[in-house]
Design a protein around this motif. Structure first.
Motif, mmCIF file in Angstrom:
data_model
loop_
_atom_site.group_PDB
_atom_site.id
_atom_site.type_symbol
_atom_site.label_atom_id
_atom_site.label_comp_id
_atom_site.label_asym_id
_atom_site.label_seq_id
_atom_site.Cartn_x
_atom_site.Cartn_y
_atom_site.Cartn_z
ATOM 1 N N GLY A 19 1.260 50.391 114.304
ATOM 2 C CA GLY A 19 1.284 51.817 113.975
ATOM 3 C C GLY A 19 2.644 52.140 113.388
ATOM 4 N N TRP A 20 2.938 53.417 113.238
ATOM 5 C CA TRP A 20 4.237 53.734 112.652
ATOM 6 C C TRP A 20 5.366 53.667 113.666
ATOM 7 C CZ3 TRP A 20 7.074 58.286 113.657
ATOM 8 C CH2 TRP A 20 6.423 59.254 114.381
ATOM 9 N N ARG A 21 5.023 53.681 114.978
ATOM 10 C CA ARG A 21 6.054 53.563 116.011
ATOM 11 C C ARG A 21 6.088 52.204 116.692
ATOM 12 N NH1 ARG A 21 5.095 59.174 119.096
ATOM 13 N NH2 ARG A 21 6.416 60.487 117.833
ATOM 14 N N GLY A 22 4.924 51.546 116.763
ATOM 15 C CA GLY A 22 4.879 50.331 117.566
ATOM 16 C C GLY A 22 3.995 49.242 117.002
ATOM 17 N N VAL A 23 4.167 48.063 117.588
ATOM 18 C CA VAL A 23 3.365 46.889 117.244
ATOM 19 C C VAL A 23 2.609 46.493 118.509
ATOM 20 C CG1 VAL A 23 3.428 44.499 116.432
ATOM 21 C CG2 VAL A 23 5.130 46.137 115.608
ATOM 22 N N VAL A 24 1.338 46.126 118.352
ATOM 23 C CA VAL A 24 0.524 45.735 119.510
ATOM 24 C C VAL A 24 0.189 44.252 119.416
ATOM 25 C CG1 VAL A 24 -1.599 46.157 120.820
ATOM 26 C CG2 VAL A 24 -0.469 48.063 119.653
ATOM 27 N N VAL A 38 4.950 47.312 121.715
ATOM 28 C CA VAL A 38 6.399 47.175 121.605
ATOM 29 C C VAL A 38 6.870 48.108 120.489
ATOM 30 C CG1 VAL A 38 8.257 45.511 121.207
ATOM 31 C CG2 VAL A 38 6.124 44.744 122.225
ATOM 32 N N PRO A 39 7.981 48.829 120.688
ATOM 33 C CA PRO A 39 8.455 49.701 119.606
ATOM 34 C C PRO A 39 8.924 48.891 118.396
ATOM 35 C CG PRO A 39 10.044 49.671 121.410
ATOM 36 C CD PRO A 39 8.846 48.882 121.864
ATOM 37 N N LYS A 40 8.626 49.422 117.211
ATOM 38 C CA LYS A 40 9.088 48.765 115.982
ATOM 39 C C LYS A 40 10.605 48.851 115.875
ATOM 40 C CE LYS A 40 5.601 49.282 112.406
ATOM 41 N NZ LYS A 40 5.242 50.065 111.232
ATOM 42 N N ASP A 41 11.130 49.930 116.385
ATOM 43 C CA ASP A 41 12.549 50.229 116.263
ATOM 44 C C ASP A 41 13.030 50.712 117.629
ATOM 45 O OD1 ASP A 41 14.797 52.225 115.829
ATOM 46 O OD2 ASP A 41 14.555 51.468 113.783
ATOM 47 N N PRO A 42 14.252 50.354 118.044
ATOM 48 C CA PRO A 42 14.751 50.829 119.348
ATOM 49 C C PRO A 42 14.675 52.354 119.510
ATOM 50 C CG PRO A 42 16.224 49.159 118.477
ATOM 51 C CD PRO A 42 15.212 49.435 117.398
ATOM 52 N N LEU A 43 14.689 53.075 118.398
ATOM 53 C CA LEU A 43 14.593 54.541 118.439
ATOM 54 C C LEU A 43 13.272 55.003 119.064
ATOM 55 C CD1 LEU A 43 15.911 55.469 114.874
ATOM 56 C CD2 LEU A 43 17.063 55.908 117.045
ATOM 57 N N HIS A 44 12.242 54.181 118.982
ATOM 58 C CA HIS A 44 10.919 54.555 119.483
ATOM 59 C C HIS A 44 10.658 54.079 120.918
ATOM 60 C CE1 HIS A 44 10.146 56.009 115.538
ATOM 61 N NE2 HIS A 44 10.106 54.820 114.984
#
Length: 198
Positions: A19-24, A38-44
């Motif tokens: 998704g735009w925030r995470g990877v499954v 898991v978040p794509k970026d530490p910000l998420h």
């Protein structure tokens, strides 16, 4: 625990979605098939953690994938063996599926959690081979006074969802949804269900 640590304990790890925030990912943990977000970026990271806390609450009502683990930068829940709603839905099974969707939307309303995606369920609902319905992806869900699960689902039934159902009185449904928005009582909910023939 971090995802990097969990990876060492997972068998057959594979990426299954993004998704735009995470990877499954999907993998086997202690002989159970799980999904790990898991978040794509530490910000998420906080958004993923918030999703975990929402899952804990909705799981008590049998909604969503059952939360198995929460880590510093991931959540893991039981993998749901199902297909997206849009691949399964047809005129023969719509009543069974829509009835469950409406019931789960009602439970979310009672819990005070707005999923904010019930008007477009095609991508965030999985259906298994026995036509059991599972809401997934609670990233945008939040606790709020402005709960809209049932009313958003009504929007879907009035538009795209209507082609799967026998004809119903759309004006009556709109009126019933307005009443439900003012007073989310069981009586007003049952009126919506009755108009839809669910």
């Amino acid at each position: 625990m971090r995802f990097e640590d969990l990876k060492k304990q997972l068998k057959d790890l594979q990426k299954i979605g993004e998704g735009w925030r995470g990877v499954v990912y999907k993998g086997i943990f202690n002989d159970k098939v799980i999904a790990v977000k898991v978040p794509k970026d530490p910000l998420h990271r906080n958004a993923i953690k918030k999703e975990g806390s929402i899952l804990k609450v909705v799981n008590r009502e049998g909604i969503g994938g059952r939360l198995v683990l929460e880590g510093d930068d991931f959540i893991a829940y039981e993998y749901i063996e199902g297909e997206p709603l849009k691949k399964i839905l047809n005129k023969e099974n719509a009543k069974t599926i829509f009835s469950q969707l409406l019931e789960q939307a009602r439970k979310l309303d009672i819990l005070g959690i707005s999923k904010d995606e019930m008007h477009r369920p095609h991508t965030n609902v999985l259906v298994d081979k026995n036509l059991n319905v599972y809401l997934i992806d609670f990233e945008r869900a939040k606790r709020t006074e402005n709960i809209q699960n049932v009313t958003q689902l009504v929007q879907y039934f009035l538009s795209e969802g209507s082609k799967y159902l026998p004809p119903f009185d759309k004006d009556k449904l709109i009126e019933a949804a307005k009443e439900y928005k003012k007073d989310r009582s069981e009586k007003n909910f049952e009126r919506i269900r009755k108009i839809l023939g669910l």
